[in-house]
Design a protein around this motif. Sequence first.
Motif, mmCIF file in Angstrom:
data_model
loop_
_atom_site.group_PDB
_atom_site.id
_atom_site.type_symbol
_atom_site.label_atom_id
_atom_site.label_comp_id
_atom_site.label_asym_id
_atom_site.label_seq_id
_atom_site.Cartn_x
_atom_site.Cartn_y
_atom_site.Cartn_z
ATOM 1 N N GLY A 133 18.564 -10.589 69.440
ATOM 2 C CA GLY A 133 16.907 -10.645 69.154
ATOM 3 C C GLY A 133 16.585 -10.177 70.363
ATOM 4 N N THR A 176 22.498 -10.431 59.284
ATOM 5 C CA THR A 176 21.298 -9.517 59.992
ATOM 6 C C THR A 176 20.282 -9.254 59.030
ATOM 7 O OG1 THR A 176 23.712 -8.826 61.024
ATOM 8 C CG2 THR A 176 21.439 -7.323 61.066
ATOM 9 N N GLU A 177 19.124 -9.272 60.091
ATOM 10 C CA GLU A 177 17.788 -8.813 59.071
ATOM 11 C C GLU A 177 17.955 -7.327 58.498
ATOM 12 O OE1 GLU A 177 14.441 -6.371 58.978
ATOM 13 O OE2 GLU A 177 15.772 -6.124 60.888
ATOM 14 N N SER A 233 17.154 -11.504 65.188
ATOM 15 C CA SER A 233 17.291 -10.540 64.085
ATOM 16 C C SER A 233 18.658 -10.686 63.680
ATOM 17 C CB SER A 233 17.020 -9.313 64.741
ATOM 18 O OG SER A 233 17.721 -8.860 65.794
ATOM 19 N N SER A 234 19.568 -11.303 64.219
ATOM 20 C CA SER A 234 21.133 -11.465 63.763
ATOM 21 C C SER A 234 21.855 -12.672 64.229
ATOM 22 C CB SER A 234 21.780 -10.099 64.035
ATOM 23 O OG SER A 234 22.005 -9.725 65.182
ATOM 24 N N GLU A 239 12.572 -13.686 68.774
ATOM 25 C CA GLU A 239 12.482 -12.724 67.672
ATOM 26 C C GLU A 239 13.949 -12.354 67.100
ATOM 27 O OE1 GLU A 239 10.216 -9.365 68.873
ATOM 28 O OE2 GLU A 239 8.493 -10.591 69.567
ATOM 29 N N GLN A 297 13.709 -10.932 59.099
ATOM 30 C CA GLN A 297 13.633 -11.704 60.371
ATOM 31 C C GLN A 297 13.290 -13.013 60.220
ATOM 32 O OE1 GLN A 297 11.079 -12.373 62.612
ATOM 33 N NE2 GLN A 297 12.533 -13.049 64.145
#
Length: 324
Positions: free
Chosen positions: A97, A32-33, A113-114, A111, A58
């Motif tokens: 995302g 995860t970001e 993100s995880s 985008e 990210q």
Amino acid sequence: MNWISKLPSDISLAMRRLPCEILKDLEEVRLTEGRPMLLYSGGKEYELITEKRRILTQAEIEQICNRLSDYSAYSCQEDLAAGFLTIEGGHRVGVCGRAVTEHGQVKSIKEISSLNIRICREWRGISDKLVPLLLDENGAFLHTVIVSPPKCGKTTLLRDFIRNLSDLGFRVGVVDERSEIAGITAGIRGFDLGMRTDVLDRCPKSAGILMLVRAMAPDIVATDEIGKEEDLDAVKTALCAGTGLLTTIHGTSRQDLLRSSMGDFVRKGGFQRILYLSSRPKIGTVAAITDGEGRSLQEGGSTYKEVRNVIYSASASVLRGKTG
């Protein structure tokens, strides 16, 4: 685990240095970001610490996703729209995302993100002592569903049932909509599904079931996570053709099954064997095995590696004598 080599070098190195007992029972890797990297193994949570104890950005999460999918983002759009990717070996990668929508439908995820890498494994032999319960006294297959919450081993058990039934002499057709059962990559199976098994990979269940019945004449059609209305229509057509059904559905109890889209099918005796899985006391516990009306054949408490006293008195001869 080829996917480990597609992670950044320091993360890949940290993964390979994990104790064998953690790697052996690895269930999930969560990236995860801006957060620590977490592992889940044997029901426990661990933090994955690299030499520099770095936190992923990210951009790095997105790059990992691209590498895991072999940079085939375009061909993965349909999977991404459902929130996951299936990668080499049948492992599923959950993706979060920014959802891209069109007319109220999710078209893709940007985008990113995880990621949640869920590990898929082959455990040969886990169904050996359960297979006789899926056959009648003449060795004929009984329509069967595995009811299980997520992460309790239903696909792993399903896969071994397919292998065993196929090697016993049944022609099995598998609709592997998400490439999780056979783990096919470039047309090559990642898992042993037996000598008489045909697989339709990445095919919707509703279409695949009918295709197999018409083209391959299976004794049994097997698929994972059934539930859509169109799936049920295809199942009914297959049963009318005399084909057996082996499938799974999410749930924890008969009540869940009756409340599902398969409820009416269950009430009308569509399934003759129902297996319930649980994570207690550990993942892969057979909580109960019943007939289609809910009468217990074996009460729970044993994992499906250790089931005892669930075999009919004629099981040994049935298993030896089934040849076609």
